[in-house]
Design a protein around this motif. Structure first.
Motif, PDB file in Angstrom:
ATOM      1  N   GLU A 168      41.730  42.731  33.028  1.00 48.04           N
ATOM      2  CA  GLU A 168      42.252  41.864  31.971  1.00 48.04           C
ATOM      3  C   GLU A 168      43.222  40.812  32.487  1.00 48.04           C
ATOM      4  OE1 GLU A 168      42.057  45.063  28.263  1.00 48.04           O
ATOM      5  OE2 GLU A 168      43.976  44.607  29.213  1.00 48.04           O
ATOM      6  N   ASN A 169      43.959  41.105  33.549  1.00 48.54           N
ATOM      7  CA  ASN A 169      45.013  40.179  33.988  1.00 48.54           C
ATOM      8  C   ASN A 169      45.202  40.289  35.496  1.00 48.54           C
ATOM      9  OD1 ASN A 169      47.119  38.341  33.928  1.00 48.54           O
ATOM     10  ND2 ASN A 169      48.090  39.300  32.149  1.00 48.54           N
ATOM     11  N   PHE A 170      44.145  39.967  36.215  1.00 48.61           N
ATOM     12  CA  PHE A 170      44.132  40.225  37.656  1.00 48.61           C
ATOM     13  C   PHE A 170      45.242  39.487  38.398  1.00 48.61           C
ATOM     14  CE2 PHE A 170      42.365  39.588  42.004  1.00 48.61           C
ATOM     15  CZ  PHE A 170      42.288  40.919  42.372  1.00 48.61           C
ATOM     16  N   GLU A 171      45.395  38.208  38.154  1.00 49.33           N
ATOM     17  CA  GLU A 171      46.379  37.426  38.904  1.00 49.33           C
ATOM     18  C   GLU A 171      47.799  37.950  38.687  1.00 49.33           C
ATOM     19  OE1 GLU A 171      45.682  35.264  41.155  1.00 49.33           O
ATOM     20  OE2 GLU A 171      43.540  35.029  40.751  1.00 49.33           O
ATOM     21  N   LYS A 172      48.111  38.329  37.458  1.00 52.00           N
ATOM     22  CA  LYS A 172      49.438  38.878  37.177  1.00 52.00           C
ATOM     23  C   LYS A 172      49.626  40.214  37.874  1.00 52.00           C
ATOM     24  CE  LYS A 172      52.532  40.265  33.412  1.00 52.00           C
ATOM     25  NZ  LYS A 172      52.679  40.413  31.926  1.00 52.00           N
ATOM     26  N   ALA A 173      48.577  41.049  37.872  1.00 52.47           N
ATOM     27  CA  ALA A 173      48.660  42.347  38.534  1.00 52.47           C
ATOM     28  C   ALA A 173      48.954  42.181  40.018  1.00 52.47           C
ATOM     29  CB  ALA A 173      47.355  43.117  38.331  1.00 52.47           C
ATOM     30  N   ILE A 174      48.301  41.230  40.651  1.00 47.34           N
ATOM     31  CA  ILE A 174      48.459  41.021  42.093  1.00 47.34           C
ATOM     32  C   ILE A 174      49.803  40.380  42.420  1.00 47.34           C
ATOM     33  CG2 ILE A 174      47.477  39.895  44.121  1.00 47.34           C
ATOM     34  CD1 ILE A 174      45.874  42.262  42.775  1.00 47.34           C
ATOM     35  N   GLU A 175      50.254  39.505  41.559  1.00 47.93           N
ATOM     36  CA  GLU A 175      51.542  38.839  41.784  1.00 47.93           C
ATOM     37  C   GLU A 175      52.665  39.859  41.953  1.00 47.93           C
ATOM     38  OE1 GLU A 175      54.502  35.653  39.475  1.00 47.93           O
ATOM     39  OE2 GLU A 175      52.564  36.217  38.612  1.00 47.93           O
ATOM     40  N   TRP A 176      52.594  40.947  41.195  1.00 45.60           N
ATOM     41  CA  TRP A 176      53.635  41.979  41.283  1.00 45.60           C
ATOM     42  C   TRP A 176      53.649  42.609  42.671  1.00 45.60           C
ATOM     43  CZ3 TRP A 176      54.149  47.251  42.081  1.00 45.60           C
ATOM     44  CH2 TRP A 176      55.349  47.827  41.667  1.00 45.60           C
ATOM     45  N   PHE A 177      52.492  43.009  43.205  1.00 44.18           N
ATOM     46  CA  PHE A 177      52.437  43.608  44.545  1.00 44.18           C
ATOM     47  C   PHE A 177      52.923  42.629  45.603  1.00 44.18           C
ATOM     48  CE2 PHE A 177      48.780  45.845  42.437  1.00 44.18           C
ATOM     49  CZ  PHE A 177      49.413  47.070  42.325  1.00 44.18           C
ATOM     50  N   ASP A 178      52.461  41.403  45.501  1.00 42.11           N
ATOM     51  CA  ASP A 178      52.778  40.418  46.535  1.00 42.11           C
ATOM     52  C   ASP A 178      54.235  39.969  46.509  1.00 42.11           C
ATOM     53  OD1 ASP A 178      50.256  40.486  47.617  1.00 42.11           O
ATOM     54  OD2 ASP A 178      49.531  38.682  46.591  1.00 42.11           O
ATOM     55  N   SER A 179      54.952  40.282  45.429  1.00 43.29           N
ATOM     56  CA  SER A 179      56.364  39.905  45.381  1.00 43.29           C
ATOM     57  C   SER A 179      57.191  40.668  46.415  1.00 43.29           C
ATOM     58  CB  SER A 179      56.938  40.125  43.978  1.00 43.29           C
ATOM     59  OG  SER A 179      56.974  41.509  43.654  1.00 43.29           O
TER      60      SER A 179
END
Length: 354
Positions: A168-179
């Motif tokens: 549903e929200n892939f880019e947001k999910a990944i942004e958290w890990f990459d932070s």
């Protein structure tokens, strides 16, 4: 410790898989396939142990990780594309078959290999994620959720809610890990503390509602968690690679449930080769103890061995010696032709009557 050598295989035009190898080139071949998130070096305890007794032990950086191709191309990470990479890897060894060992999404990939190319599998070992589940899409695992813990009205996707978050929200999910990629790597390889009651819903069941780790704005920093279960040099290599690639490509494995079901769903899934499943008794997300997640593997495998280790999801990080012992015993007992020297050596035993 074994000497690790580095190799690259190019396939499908411009894709590359990088892999580590140890042990004699002519030894029985065993392939260690990592899951999310890991790299080939995280199997070092297994590479060392198996090379030491005469195996040719190999662990790739899976597509999307480490020194392998890690493009932001969603199609690279469906099971069909990943199996193509595994066939290229196998061909590069000069062998036609191997013992395949997979963990997490690596189990999904090795399961797909067994379904699509059973002739390449001498034996199949699945750790944490059973055969005939995740590689079949949502229908392969969602019906097996323990609804006493996760009532459908409140937890539609059970402990797999986080997988829906990716969709549903892939880019947001990944942004958290990459932070804080290194901080997250440290947190997930930290030895688990006392885990919550098995009958209490886990945090992964509310990710869409609350966010990762119940809404932490970013992963814990490296200072906030204890030592990694991985040796320092292994952790540093793994974390460095994850910082380089980020989490986008490795997490894109989660975006293909429908496509994976179409790829694997119509194929024969009965497996005659020896198979082993290793349960982590404290694994509450890939819960194979209080849910029915293991049942499809039991139904599909005519020669299945099960072992249970007192560990959480990353069983081979937490208890590498125990995992190695289980693997050694399984091969000796169920696949003796793949034990170094087993068939070539004269071996006799005389029992005394006294």
């Amino acid at each position: 410790m074994a000497t690790l050598t580095h190799h690259d295989v190019t396939y499908a035009g411009d894709k590359k898989i990088h892999y580590l190898a140890a042990g004699p080139v002519d030894g029985p071949l065993i392939l260690f396939i990592h899951g999310w998130p890991s790299t080939g070096i995280t199997w070092k305890a297994q590479l060392d142990a198996f090379a030491a007794v005469g195996f040719r032990a190999i662990a790739p950086d899976m597509p999307g990780y480490g020194q392998s191709t890690a493009r932001r191309v969603v199609d690279d990470y469906c099971q069909e594309a990943l199996v193509e990479g595994m066939m290229a890897l196998l061909a590069d060894t000069g062998r036609k078959a191997a013992v395949w060992v997979g963990h997490d999404w690596g189990s999904g990939v090795t399961s797909s290999v067994a379904i699509q190319h059973p002739e390449t599998v001498k034996a199949l070992v699945s750790i944490s994620v059973p055969y005939s589940t995740i590689e079949l899409g949502w229908d392969g695992f969602l019906p097996l959720v323990n609804r006493e813990i996760y009532p459908a009205g409140e937890y539609e996707f059970g402990q797999w809610d986080y997988m829906k978050h990716y969709e549903e929200n892939f880019e947001k999910a990944i942004e958290w890990f990459d932070s804080d990629a290194v901080g997250f790597c440290k947190a997930i390889t930290n030895k688990p503390a006392a885990l919550p009651d098995r009958h209490t819903p886990v945090m992964m069941a509310t990710v869409r509602k609350n966010g990762w780790l119940n809404g932490l704005p970013k992963p814990p920093s490296v200072e906030m968690t204890g030592p990694s279960m991985l040796p320092d040099d292994v952790f540093e290599s793994f974390a460095r690679d994850m910082q380089k690639t980020g989490f986008w490509s490795g997490s894109a494995y989660y975006l293909h449930h429908k496509r994976n079901a179409e790829y694997n769903g119509s194929r024969e899934r009965k497996l005659k080769q020896p198979a082993l499943f290793i349960h982590g008794i404290k694994d509450l997300v890939c819960d194979t103890k209080s849910s029915r997640l293991i049942e499809p593997m039991k139904e599909a495998c005519s020669n299945l061995t099960e072992a249970t280790i007192d560990a959480a999801h990353f069983v081979h990080f937490e208890k590498p010696k125990e995992v190695n012992a289980v693997l050694f015993r399984f091969i000796v007992e169920e696949v003796p032709s793949e034990w170094p020297g087993f068939l070539d050596s004269e071996y006799t035993k005389t029992k005394s009557d006294s």
